[in-house]
Design a protein around this motif. Structure first.
Motif, mmCIF file in Angstrom:
data_model
loop_
_atom_site.group_PDB
_atom_site.id
_atom_site.type_symbol
_atom_site.label_atom_id
_atom_site.label_comp_id
_atom_site.label_asym_id
_atom_site.label_seq_id
_atom_site.Cartn_x
_atom_site.Cartn_y
_atom_site.Cartn_z
ATOM 1 N N ARG A 36 79.596 11.958 44.180
ATOM 2 C CA ARG A 36 79.027 13.239 43.751
ATOM 3 C C ARG A 36 79.109 13.403 42.236
ATOM 4 N NH1 ARG A 36 81.320 17.550 48.308
ATOM 5 N NH2 ARG A 36 80.257 16.601 50.112
ATOM 6 N N ASP A 37 80.181 12.923 41.651
ATOM 7 C CA ASP A 37 80.322 13.016 40.194
ATOM 8 C C ASP A 37 79.325 12.102 39.487
ATOM 9 O OD1 ASP A 37 82.948 14.708 39.735
ATOM 10 O OD2 ASP A 37 83.337 13.364 41.408
ATOM 11 N N ILE A 38 79.055 10.949 40.091
ATOM 12 C CA ILE A 38 78.045 10.051 39.521
ATOM 13 C C ILE A 38 76.687 10.743 39.527
ATOM 14 C CG2 ILE A 38 76.759 7.917 39.911
ATOM 15 C CD1 ILE A 38 79.419 6.717 41.004
ATOM 16 N N GLU A 95 75.687 11.519 35.651
ATOM 17 C CA GLU A 95 74.944 10.378 35.112
ATOM 18 C C GLU A 95 73.794 10.864 34.234
ATOM 19 O OE1 GLU A 95 73.544 5.990 36.599
ATOM 20 O OE2 GLU A 95 73.346 7.659 38.001
ATOM 21 N N GLY A 96 73.715 10.340 33.037
ATOM 22 C CA GLY A 96 72.683 10.745 32.086
ATOM 23 C C GLY A 96 73.113 11.864 31.150
ATOM 24 N N LYS A 97 74.210 12.539 31.495
ATOM 25 C CA LYS A 97 74.732 13.594 30.623
ATOM 26 C C LYS A 97 75.489 12.960 29.450
ATOM 27 C CE LYS A 97 73.678 17.153 33.382
ATOM 28 N NZ LYS A 97 73.157 16.458 34.573
ATOM 29 N N VAL A 98 75.714 13.746 28.416
ATOM 30 C CA VAL A 98 76.454 13.278 27.238
ATOM 31 C C VAL A 98 77.728 14.097 27.097
ATOM 32 C CG1 VAL A 98 76.431 12.962 24.740
ATOM 33 C CG2 VAL A 98 74.357 12.507 26.079
ATOM 34 N N ILE A 99 78.869 13.412 27.101
ATOM 35 C CA ILE A 99 80.174 14.068 26.944
ATOM 36 C C ILE A 99 80.889 13.437 25.754
ATOM 37 C CG2 ILE A 99 82.418 14.506 28.002
ATOM 38 C CD1 ILE A 99 81.108 14.440 30.715
ATOM 39 N N ASN A 100 81.254 14.263 24.809
ATOM 40 C CA ASN A 100 81.922 13.782 23.584
ATOM 41 C C ASN A 100 81.154 12.636 22.919
ATOM 42 O OD1 ASN A 100 83.981 15.653 23.944
ATOM 43 N ND2 ASN A 100 85.308 14.213 25.037
ATOM 44 N N GLY A 101 79.840 12.762 22.927
ATOM 45 C CA GLY A 101 78.991 11.775 22.269
ATOM 46 C C GLY A 101 78.727 10.515 23.073
ATOM 47 N N ILE A 102 79.193 10.470 24.322
ATOM 48 C CA ILE A 102 79.025 9.273 25.165
ATOM 49 C C ILE A 102 78.069 9.576 26.314
ATOM 50 C CG2 ILE A 102 80.203 7.610 26.647
ATOM 51 C CD1 ILE A 102 82.792 8.319 25.076
ATOM 52 N N ILE A 128 76.898 9.208 29.870
ATOM 53 C CA ILE A 128 77.599 8.858 31.095
ATOM 54 C C ILE A 128 76.684 8.056 32.010
ATOM 55 C CG2 ILE A 128 78.879 9.741 33.079
ATOM 56 C CD1 ILE A 128 80.140 10.327 30.308
ATOM 57 N N THR A 129 77.174 6.907 32.466
ATOM 58 C CA THR A 129 76.434 6.056 33.394
ATOM 59 C C THR A 129 77.330 5.701 34.579
ATOM 60 O OG1 THR A 129 77.142 3.975 32.369
ATOM 61 C CG2 THR A 129 75.155 5.015 31.464
ATOM 62 N N GLU A 130 76.700 5.243 35.646
ATOM 63 C CA GLU A 130 77.470 4.868 36.833
ATOM 64 C C GLU A 130 78.454 3.747 36.528
ATOM 65 O OE1 GLU A 130 75.664 4.441 40.884
ATOM 66 O OE2 GLU A 130 76.311 2.342 40.638
ATOM 67 N N SER A 131 78.005 2.726 35.806
ATOM 68 C CA SER A 131 78.895 1.600 35.521
ATOM 69 C C SER A 131 80.061 2.024 34.643
ATOM 70 C CB SER A 131 78.124 0.451 34.863
ATOM 71 O OG SER A 131 77.585 0.839 33.604
ATOM 72 N N GLY A 132 79.803 2.933 33.694
ATOM 73 C CA GLY A 132 80.879 3.437 32.852
ATOM 74 C C GLY A 132 81.911 4.202 33.667
ATOM 75 N N ILE A 133 81.435 5.004 34.622
ATOM 76 C CA ILE A 133 82.335 5.761 35.497
ATOM 77 C C ILE A 133 83.187 4.813 36.336
ATOM 78 C CG2 ILE A 133 82.390 7.253 37.538
ATOM 79 C CD1 ILE A 133 80.016 8.782 36.347
#
Length: 219
Positions: free
Chosen positions: A139-141, A145-152, A154-159
């Motif tokens: 659900r968090d993915i 996914e696609g949002k920007v947090i602290n300049g990053i 967010i992607t599934e692989s990053g999570i």
């Protein structure tokens, strides 16, 4: 006298021309000639210690595997242990992907000695852990996914990489607090670092599975 000198002096030139008129194959083919047993050949061969020192000083090369699942896991393995299946750090994390005993137990592995000596089991453990984490974070993915947090971005692989580092619970807290609830491991590596470094890989190959077991995926 001058004529005779001229005749004799031109002979080496003619002989040389004839010799070099043969093809390289004809002049350089030495396979049919045996080396005399009396001939001493001098070789310069480094000692095993020299060879090992040279290999140790050589730069480590990471294979370029693109943004595939294989590229994802190999890049993560290189960060964790330089891809060493036998790696064991001072905190007890082990293997190519640096698993702790607690995580191994969750995916069905109790025998850590067997784990350290089985590359196949380690690869299965990586997939099983990622599969379990993907189920927990599904659900968090979808939400982040696609949002920007602290300049990053967010992607599934990053999570999934961050969950490998810190556990899915810590990643949930980070995402749902929009980066306010941070985490770093004993070496100071942060969730944000993993979110950024391992973002953008194709991890669709990983199927979410609540009860993923490494033994089931073992080759």
């Amino acid at each position: 006298m001058r004529k005779k000198i001229f005749k004799f002096s031109i002979l080496p030139i003619i002989a040389g021309s004839i010799f070099f008129s043969f093809t390289p194959k004809e002049t350089a083919n030495l396979d049919n000639y045996a080396i005399s047993p009396d001939l001493e050949l001098e070789y310069t061969v480094g000692s095993p210690e020299d060879t090992m020192a040279l290999e140790a000083s050589a730069p480590k090369i990471v294979p370029v595997l693109g943004k595939s699942y294989t590229g994802f896991k190999e890049a993560l393995a290189f960060k964790e242990s330089r891809g060493n299946y036998k790696a064991l750090n001072e905190f007890g994390y082990m293997g190519k992907y640096q698993f702790g005993k607690g995580t191994l137990s969750l995916i069905g592995i109790k025998d850590t000695e067997l784990f350290l000596n089985s590359p196949e089991l380690q690869e299965a453990a990586f997939y099983a852990n990622a599969s379990r984490n993907k189920w927990i974070l599904i659900r968090d993915i979808a939400r982040f996914e696609g949002k920007v947090i602290n300049g990053i971005e967010i992607t599934e692989s990053g999570i999934l990489a961050a969950a490998h580092l810190a556990g899915p619970g810590s990643v949930k807290k980070y995402l749902r607090s929009w980066g306010a609830n941070a985490f770093s491991d004993a070496f100071g590596t942060t969730i944000e670092y993993y979110l950024k470094k391992f973002g953008g890989y194709d991890t669709s190959f990983i199927e979410p599975n609540k009860k993923a077991s490494a033994l089931a995926y073992r080759a």
